[in-house]
Design a protein around this motif. Structure first.
Motif, PDB file in Angstrom:
ATOM      1  N   LYS A  72     -12.646  -1.596   1.392  1.00  0.00           N
ATOM      2  CA  LYS A  72     -13.148  -0.315   1.167  1.00  0.00           C
ATOM      3  C   LYS A  72     -11.793   0.821   1.110  1.00  0.00           C
ATOM      4  O   LYS A  72     -11.668   1.838   0.537  1.00  0.00           O
ATOM      5  CB  LYS A  72     -14.113   0.429   2.090  1.00  0.00           C
ATOM      6  N   ILE A  73     -10.887   0.298   2.140  1.00  0.00           N
ATOM      7  CA  ILE A  73      -9.623   1.208   2.173  1.00  0.00           C
ATOM      8  C   ILE A  73      -8.982   1.070   0.892  1.00  0.00           C
ATOM      9  O   ILE A  73      -8.353   1.800   0.586  1.00  0.00           O
ATOM     10  CB  ILE A  73      -8.823   0.814   3.543  1.00  0.00           C
ATOM     11  N   ILE A  74      -8.742  -0.111   0.403  1.00  0.00           N
ATOM     12  CA  ILE A  74      -8.146  -0.473  -0.626  1.00  0.00           C
ATOM     13  C   ILE A  74      -8.821   0.203  -1.838  1.00  0.00           C
ATOM     14  O   ILE A  74      -7.974   0.867  -2.705  1.00  0.00           O
ATOM     15  CB  ILE A  74      -8.096  -2.098  -0.881  1.00  0.00           C
ATOM     16  N   LEU A  80       4.457  -2.513  -6.347  1.00  0.00           N
ATOM     17  CA  LEU A  80       5.039  -3.793  -5.956  1.00  0.00           C
ATOM     18  C   LEU A  80       4.432  -4.238  -4.370  1.00  0.00           C
ATOM     19  O   LEU A  80       4.078  -5.204  -4.203  1.00  0.00           O
ATOM     20  CB  LEU A  80       6.511  -3.774  -5.683  1.00  0.00           C
ATOM     21  N   THR A  81       4.388  -2.861  -3.811  1.00  0.00           N
ATOM     22  CA  THR A  81       3.793  -3.361  -2.175  1.00  0.00           C
ATOM     23  C   THR A  81       2.318  -3.875  -2.349  1.00  0.00           C
ATOM     24  O   THR A  81       1.990  -4.689  -1.654  1.00  0.00           O
ATOM     25  CB  THR A  81       3.967  -1.974  -1.198  1.00  0.00           C
ATOM     26  N   MET A  82       1.561  -3.084  -2.957  1.00  0.00           N
ATOM     27  CA  MET A  82       0.253  -3.212  -3.015  1.00  0.00           C
ATOM     28  C   MET A  82       0.103  -4.693  -3.884  1.00  0.00           C
ATOM     29  O   MET A  82      -0.764  -5.507  -3.416  1.00  0.00           O
ATOM     30  CB  MET A  82      -0.442  -2.242  -3.946  1.00  0.00           C
ATOM     31  N   LYS A  83       0.731  -4.938  -4.760  1.00  0.00           N
ATOM     32  CA  LYS A  83       0.756  -6.126  -5.386  1.00  0.00           C
ATOM     33  C   LYS A  83       0.950  -7.256  -4.725  1.00  0.00           C
ATOM     34  O   LYS A  83       0.347  -8.367  -4.513  1.00  0.00           O
ATOM     35  CB  LYS A  83       1.477  -6.209  -6.935  1.00  0.00           C
ATOM     36  N   ASP A  84       1.851  -7.174  -3.758  1.00  0.00           N
ATOM     37  CA  ASP A  84       2.315  -8.320  -2.949  1.00  0.00           C
ATOM     38  C   ASP A  84       1.356  -8.630  -1.875  1.00  0.00           C
ATOM     39  O   ASP A  84       1.124  -9.676  -1.498  1.00  0.00           O
ATOM     40  CB  ASP A  84       3.876  -8.303  -2.542  1.00  0.00           C
ATOM     41  N   SER A  85       0.916  -7.307  -1.265  1.00  0.00           N
ATOM     42  CA  SER A  85      -0.154  -7.562  -0.331  1.00  0.00           C
ATOM     43  C   SER A  85      -1.481  -8.426  -1.098  1.00  0.00           C
ATOM     44  O   SER A  85      -1.794  -9.418  -0.238  1.00  0.00           O
ATOM     45  CB  SER A  85      -0.612  -6.322   0.105  1.00  0.00           C
ATOM     46  N   ILE A 142       0.693   7.920  -5.010  1.00  0.00           N
ATOM     47  CA  ILE A 142       1.129   8.755  -4.003  1.00  0.00           C
ATOM     48  C   ILE A 142       0.955   7.890  -2.567  1.00  0.00           C
ATOM     49  O   ILE A 142       1.505   8.241  -1.415  1.00  0.00           O
ATOM     50  CB  ILE A 142       0.665  10.180  -3.926  1.00  0.00           C
ATOM     51  N   ALA A 143       0.212   6.687  -2.946  1.00  0.00           N
ATOM     52  CA  ALA A 143      -0.049   6.164  -1.452  1.00  0.00           C
ATOM     53  C   ALA A 143       0.054   4.671  -1.908  1.00  0.00           C
ATOM     54  O   ALA A 143      -0.511   4.147  -2.953  1.00  0.00           O
ATOM     55  CB  ALA A 143      -1.236   6.547  -0.988  1.00  0.00           C
ATOM     56  N   ALA A 144       0.574   3.818  -0.968  1.00  0.00           N
ATOM     57  CA  ALA A 144       0.342   2.289  -1.043  1.00  0.00           C
ATOM     58  C   ALA A 144      -0.282   1.550   0.230  1.00  0.00           C
ATOM     59  O   ALA A 144       0.069   2.067   1.176  1.00  0.00           O
ATOM     60  CB  ALA A 144       1.782   1.820  -1.274  1.00  0.00           C
ATOM     61  N   TYR A 145      -1.151   0.686  -0.118  1.00  0.00           N
ATOM     62  CA  TYR A 145      -1.717   0.113   1.503  1.00  0.00           C
ATOM     63  C   TYR A 145      -0.982  -1.160   1.302  1.00  0.00           C
ATOM     64  O   TYR A 145      -0.401  -1.862   0.312  1.00  0.00           O
ATOM     65  CB  TYR A 145      -3.196  -0.365   1.008  1.00  0.00           C
ATOM     66  N   THR A 146      -1.031  -2.007   2.470  1.00  0.00           N
ATOM     67  CA  THR A 146      -0.455  -3.172   2.878  1.00  0.00           C
ATOM     68  C   THR A 146      -1.072  -3.950   4.051  1.00  0.00           C
ATOM     69  O   THR A 146      -1.403  -2.991   4.786  1.00  0.00           O
ATOM     70  CB  THR A 146       1.080  -3.467   2.743  1.00  0.00           C
ATOM     71  N   PHE A 147      -1.509  -5.310   3.941  1.00  0.00           N
ATOM     72  CA  PHE A 147      -2.352  -5.767   5.011  1.00  0.00           C
ATOM     73  C   PHE A 147      -1.319  -7.094   5.513  1.00  0.00           C
ATOM     74  O   PHE A 147      -1.247  -7.667   4.578  1.00  0.00           O
ATOM     75  CB  PHE A 147      -3.754  -6.139   4.447  1.00  0.00           C
ATOM     76  N   ASP A 148      -1.098  -7.195   6.681  1.00  0.00           N
ATOM     77  CA  ASP A 148      -0.616  -8.520   7.021  1.00  0.00           C
ATOM     78  C   ASP A 148      -1.813  -9.544   7.612  1.00  0.00           C
ATOM     79  O   ASP A 148      -2.705  -9.243   6.755  1.00  0.00           O
ATOM     80  CB  ASP A 148       0.007  -8.067   8.502  1.00  0.00           C
ATOM     81  N   ALA A 149      -1.439 -10.400   8.057  1.00  0.00           N
ATOM     82  CA  ALA A 149      -2.465 -11.317   8.458  1.00  0.00           C
ATOM     83  C   ALA A 149      -3.569 -10.949   9.310  1.00  0.00           C
ATOM     84  O   ALA A 149      -3.698 -11.339  10.740  1.00  0.00           O
ATOM     85  CB  ALA A 149      -1.829 -12.829   9.345  1.00  0.00           C
ATOM     86  N   GLY A 150      -4.307  -9.950   9.024  1.00  0.00           N
ATOM     87  CA  GLY A 150      -5.410  -9.290   9.872  1.00  0.00           C
ATOM     88  C   GLY A 150      -5.840  -8.106   9.090  1.00  0.00           C
ATOM     89  O   GLY A 150      -5.308  -7.897   7.917  1.00  0.00           O
ATOM     90  N   PRO A 151      -7.058  -7.432   9.394  1.00  0.00           N
ATOM     91  CA  PRO A 151      -7.624  -6.500   8.569  1.00  0.00           C
ATOM     92  C   PRO A 151      -6.965  -5.136   8.726  1.00  0.00           C
ATOM     93  O   PRO A 151      -7.467  -4.341   7.785  1.00  0.00           O
ATOM     94  CB  PRO A 151      -9.112  -6.685   9.109  1.00  0.00           C
TER      95      PRO A 151
END
Lengths: 378, 378
Positions: free
Chosen positions: A280-282, A252-257, A296-305
């Protein structure tokens, strides 16, 4: 000269369900509810000392040793609300000093470099509100105070709690039901960790307030996001947190990002926060999960890289081992005791990826604002 | 040995309202209608010679001098449909040679480098269908033939017309109403021009078929795009074309490109076709329009980082002058007679932007498939 003083620290929070879009700009009322994880103040926090004195001639703020303005409508709204609550306290007990009538001096310091591009306004306003509330001995609880912090910076309201925090968007025009609440405390899931990859970028990002306004005004897909996608995801994410279901929480975290960055791209003109390094990190995170056979890991990005990667401590060796392989040459690994893993063969992720990243910050879920005896002076 | 031979050329088309999503993968039936501009064959075309002979022992295809397979289900579906129509022709006139029973040799050549990453399958299947239809002397009109080309490659159906072309998605399960129609011929707006910036990219893009399938299966925002956003935009874009309203046409084109890439990003895992150079080109076009005070150029990006920039000839000096400033050192400017304009100061668009681009192709709106006496041989 009599000076009354109080100090508090407040944390940074990183949304896992993103706040993007205001329905009221002056009051910072959002178009959707959001959820965040509060990060440990050991690594990222603002310490603020608030003092009041009848001898002060004006409200003043020093941030990281430099005087800053308190004249913005947002800062003024916070101070005004806090003074009003203090005046109520004073009205009920005439023995108390009339702090509500004194000017304030606020001294603030971050324990992380501003240059990192990490949203420091959330921790900043949370620390400001907490320290003044303590100075004023306000009886209000954190949810009540979160409405004041929200006026300073929307996402600041979530920094008034530790652990997992929801910002309920509310419906009221005056914003009195738009506040932060605890979803689960730190103690519920203390093993949640975060690795922040600070991504270098030569361009200046679109400021989030103007970016949000543009998205609300121009993106067709945005309307669907706030009305259909987020409300459902909000409930699902709360359930995943309460169940400590990392895989669901992570998905859910990755999808929402991605959904948030998609509506930015659907704005006109389009807004871009992810750069080629972010992408590339994604891919690296998806590849790691794919090879592991589970998330086992989730990325999320705010208003920046910058990338924030969440994982559970039980997978630390796998997640940090991989990150260390690619980013081990950067600063920030002092606390890491594990080994470096063999490099993954990932389409589009070359061994040069570290060049787009300036440092790593290894941290974890953390507590809400803390009172402290430490006093900052100018 | 008697050999029957016919040759046709067919153009490339670049969608201004994007085709993304199949409701039937085998028949290439789309989830939304789309619109495209056919580009001039002077710059980009496929020439195909189809020949049939009772002496041929198998269907064969040579593309740019190299033998390729005709065994894909898509190629076979095209040949089967065309043979069936030929058989009908033969049934009504028994004097005709039984070409429907002969094997085919197809020799095809593009006048542009495959390495450019330009979608050549559209021109390829359009030329294949056109040349065989000519060889078979089929009475069907272009819309009918477009249904066959569509089975080869969805967007190929739009390359059967010149000018502005709509692919009506249709509703029927067998795809018999999913076909290309002319929105307006080349003669309606012959001054529309296109500059293609071929963007270098080290990564391999997600193939469009699997990308579409992933988006259909995983993107929440996609459902809204096909149901609410595109149907409205389809009508608006047709109106803008008929009114020759460049500003409206351009705005819709840019918004739809962004919307398409937004649903790619909203897929899980996310799909990225735009890279940092693509983004800089987007900013450059918006800045040009902003400085001009009206929209004189529109970008659009397909499933790859290449930019196609549409403009009207009346603004050629302004649009190409600016592009020449940034990309003048690249190949492809031979036909350009204008001058170089002063560089714009654009946030995030540095003078190094040309490094991400390999060449420019200056072209314009063009005609549909053309018969030719030229014969390609192996």
């Amino acid at each position: 000269m009599t000076v009354y003083t109080a100090s508090c620290t407040a944390p940074v929070n990183i949304a896992t369900l993103k706040y993007w879009g205001k329905r009221d700009k002056a009051l910072n009322l959002p178009t959707n509810s959001s959820i965040s994880v509060t990060l440990s103040q050991k690594d990222l926090r603002t310490l603020t000392t608030a003092s009041a004195s009848s001898d002060y001639t004006s409200d003043k703020l020093w941030l990281n040793g430099k005087e800053e303005s308190l004249e913005s409508p947002r800062s003024k709204a916070c101070l005004q609300d806090l003074r009003q609550l203090r005046a109520q306290v004073e009205a009920s007990n005439s023995d108390l000093p009339k702090l509500s009538q004194y000017k304030l001096h606020i001294v603030s310091e971050n324990n992380f470099p501003t240059a990192a591009g990490l949203a420091s306004s959330a921790a900043g306003f949370a620390a400001l509100v907490s320290s003044i509330a303590k100075l004023y001995k306000l009886p209000q609880d954190m949810s009540e105070l979160s409405k004041i912090a929200r006026k300073g910076s929307g996402s600041a309201c979530r920094s008034l709690f530790g652990g997992f925090v929801a910002w309920e968007m509310g419906e009221s025009i005056d914003g009195e039901d738009s506040k932060a609440v605890e979803v689960a405390p730190l103690s519920h899931w203390p093993t949640l960790k975060a690795a922040i990859l600070v991504v270098s970028d030569d361009k200046k990002d679109t400021p989030s307030t103007s970016g949000m306004q543009l998205t609300v005004a121009t993106s067709d897909l945005f309307q669907y996001r706030i009305k259909d996608v987020v409300p459902k995801r909000f409930e699902e994410m709360k359930s995943a947190i309460l169940a400590k279901d990392f895989e669901k929480f992570a998905e859910l975290t990755m999808k929402d990002s991605n959904s948030f960055h998609a509506v930015c791209l659907d704005s006109y003109p389009p807004i871009f926060y992810l750069n080629d390094t972010s992408k590339k990190i994604i891919k690296l995170v998806h590849k790691l999960n794919e090879l592991e056979g589970k998330i086992i890991a989730a990325y999320t990005f705010d208003a920046g890289p910058n990338a924030v990667i969440y994982y559970d401590e039980s997978n630390e060796q796998k997640v940090l081992g991989l990150l260390n392989t690619y980013f081990g040459s950067l600063g920030g690994w002092e606390s890491y005791q594990g080994e470096t893993l063999p490099k993954l063969e990932i389409e589009g992720t070359d061994s040069e990826i570290y060049k787009g990243v300036s440092r790593i910050i290894l941290t974890s879920i953390g507590e809400g604002p803390q009172e402290t005896d430490q006093v900052l002076t100018v």
